[in-house]
Write a protein that holds these residues in place. Structure first.
Motif, PDB file in Angstrom:
ATOM      1  N   LYS A 357      33.828  14.539  39.799  1.00  0.00           N
ATOM      2  CA  LYS A 357      34.433  15.861  39.594  1.00  0.00           C
ATOM      3  C   LYS A 357      35.677  16.059  40.447  1.00  0.00           C
ATOM      4  O   LYS A 357      36.571  16.821  40.090  1.00  0.00           O
ATOM      5  N   PHE A 377      33.840  12.706  33.599  1.00  0.00           N
ATOM      6  CA  PHE A 377      34.391  13.997  34.023  1.00  0.00           C
ATOM      7  C   PHE A 377      35.905  13.911  33.997  1.00  0.00           C
ATOM      8  O   PHE A 377      36.502  12.969  34.504  1.00  0.00           O
ATOM      9  N   GLY A 380      37.506  17.675  36.549  1.00  0.00           N
ATOM     10  CA  GLY A 380      36.381  18.386  37.141  1.00  0.00           C
ATOM     11  C   GLY A 380      35.302  18.824  36.186  1.00  0.00           C
ATOM     12  O   GLY A 380      34.286  19.376  36.616  1.00  0.00           O
ATOM     13  N   LYS A 381      35.474  18.571  34.910  1.00  0.00           N
ATOM     14  CA  LYS A 381      34.487  19.025  33.928  1.00  0.00           C
ATOM     15  C   LYS A 381      33.900  17.834  33.164  1.00  0.00           C
ATOM     16  O   LYS A 381      34.635  16.920  32.773  1.00  0.00           O
ATOM     17  N   LYS A 382      32.593  17.885  32.941  1.00  0.00           N
ATOM     18  CA  LYS A 382      31.961  16.845  32.141  1.00  0.00           C
ATOM     19  C   LYS A 382      32.396  17.013  30.690  1.00  0.00           C
ATOM     20  O   LYS A 382      32.216  18.077  30.088  1.00  0.00           O
TER      21      LYS A 382
END
Length: 412
Positions: A357, A377, A380-382
């Motif tokens: 992330k 990721f 920062g986001k899956k």
């Protein structure tokens, strides 16, 4: 008075222009390297210069030690120019530089800078005249000069005189202290003499190289306090493999953090059959990991433990680091800011998702006993989960797409 310094590189008040590269002043610390080919072999030397430049060396030094070598410098420059390689060439002179620069004016003109070693410029009564000749040639062709003092080739007349004077003192200094002072005096006296001859201060770079880490730190701290010339850093012989890398990093890391140093070289002894460009990569990584410059996307990877008995994450980290380095010559000219991209290749669930992330793109591969899936990721986001036997190829495609869409294209 030396200028104020800080953790972003030495704030030298004097900038030196070397071809298209500027060293010192408020400019970033410059990476340089040196060929180990016979300069008389123009094809081999031009090839290695181009390899070093492609790896990121911003200055490349070549040995000019014989008439045959001097005669080939123009050919080497022409070969590089024909291949679109504009990296400035620095001529390394010892013993006969005054003669080669005088007898081969095309060589003197083709080089972007001269390196002069005060300890090897001449001996006895000839020394001053031969040094003056080289400085006069630098003035004639408007070339900057690095006055590079080495403890292995220190001016013996100067050192002997200083040792004799020290022995007469009531409380003589330690031998190492006298040698350190001799290095600095040699550099500063030579720079003063160059200026007296007519070379301007913005055409002078100094170096005082030794092989010991603590000695190098001590010498350069003292030198930086006593002048405002641009300074070149490097252990004169760092060594092979991990020893050379660790020694160079330990010495130059301390100095750079203190704001000392405007250009660096990591003088690694190549492994038999090894790649000369390794010294460029190490120099770049010293600067990049310290936050002083960005050259290429770096890959964060976990060291592995009992939770990561598979070697998949190690192989992927190695492959993706090699891939982004191979792409940088293309990306550098095509995408602005791509060198600051951060990647993470992690090996299990403990730190994998968290580290991923924090990166621009991160992947957390399955550890021992974990489900055979790898969450990815982005910013920062899956965004997805990869599975199967083609994770490496799919992750590389993700990196390519990210670069294409994230970084501004540079107009040609």
């Amino acid at each position: 008075m030396p200028p104020e310094s800080g953790p972003l590189g030495r704030r030298s008040s004097i900038a030196v222009k070397i071809g298209s590269v500027v060293v010192g002043g408020c400019h970033p610390v410059v990476v340089q390297s040196m060929t180990n080919t016979d300069t008389a072999d123009a094809d081999a030397t031009a090839k290695q210069v181009q390899q070093l430049a492609a790896a990121g060396s911003e200055l490349v030094r070549i040995t000019v030690n014989t008439e045959e070598a001097a005669a080939q410098v123009v050919t080497i420059r022409e070969k590089l120019d024909a291949n679109g390689c504009r990296v400035p060439l620095v001529g390394d002179f010892h013993y006969n530089g005054h003669k080669l620069l005088s007898d081969y004016p095309e060589c003197a003109q083709a080089l972007a800078k001269y390196r002069i070693n005060p300890g090897n410029v001449g001996f006895g009564r000839k020394k001053d005249n031969q040094f003056a000749t080289m400085i006069e040639k630098a003035i004639e062709y408007d070339k900057p000069v690095r006055i590079g003092v080495n403890w292995g080739s220190l001016d013996q007349e100067l050192l002997t005189s200083m040792m004799d004077d020290n022995a007469k003192l009531k409380d003589p200094l330690d031998t190492d202290d006298v040698m350190r002072e001799a290095l600095i005096v040699s550099a500063l006296n030579s720079a003063e003499r160059a200026e007296e001859i007519g070379l301007s201060r913005d055409h002078i770079i100094l170096s005082c190289k030794v092989s010991g880490v603590q000695k190098l730190i001590a010498v350069y701290r003292d030198l930086a306090e006593r002048c405002d010339y641009a300074l070149h850093l490097g252990l004169t012989e760092a060594g092979m493999g991990s020893k050379g890398i660790v020694a160079s990093t330990a010495a130059m890391g301390v100095l750079l953090q203190e704001g000392i140093g405007d250009t660096i070289r990591v003088s690694l002894t190549p492994e038999p059959g090894g790649d000369r460009t390794n010294e460029v990569i190490v120099a770049q990584e010293i600067l990049q990991t310290m936050g002083l410059r960005s050259f290429t996307p770096l890959v964060t990877a976990c060291p592995g433990c009992g939770r990561t008995t598979s070697t998949v994450f190690q192989e992927l980290a190695d492959n993706i680091q090699a891939y982004v380095r191979s792409q940088m010559p293309i990306w550098r000219d095509k995408y602005e800011g791509v060198e600051e991209m951060n990647l993470a290749v992690m090996g299990c669930v403990v730190n994998g998702p968290g580290e991923s992330k924090h990166a621009d793109i991160g992947i957390s591969l399955p550890g021992t006993g974990e489900a055979p899936s790898a969450p990815v990721f982005i910013d920062g986001k899956k965004t997805m989960t990869l599975r199967g036997d083609n994770i490496a190829e799919e992750f590389q495609k993700i990196v390519d797409d990210y670069v294409e869409n994230k970084y501004a294209k540079i107009s040609s």
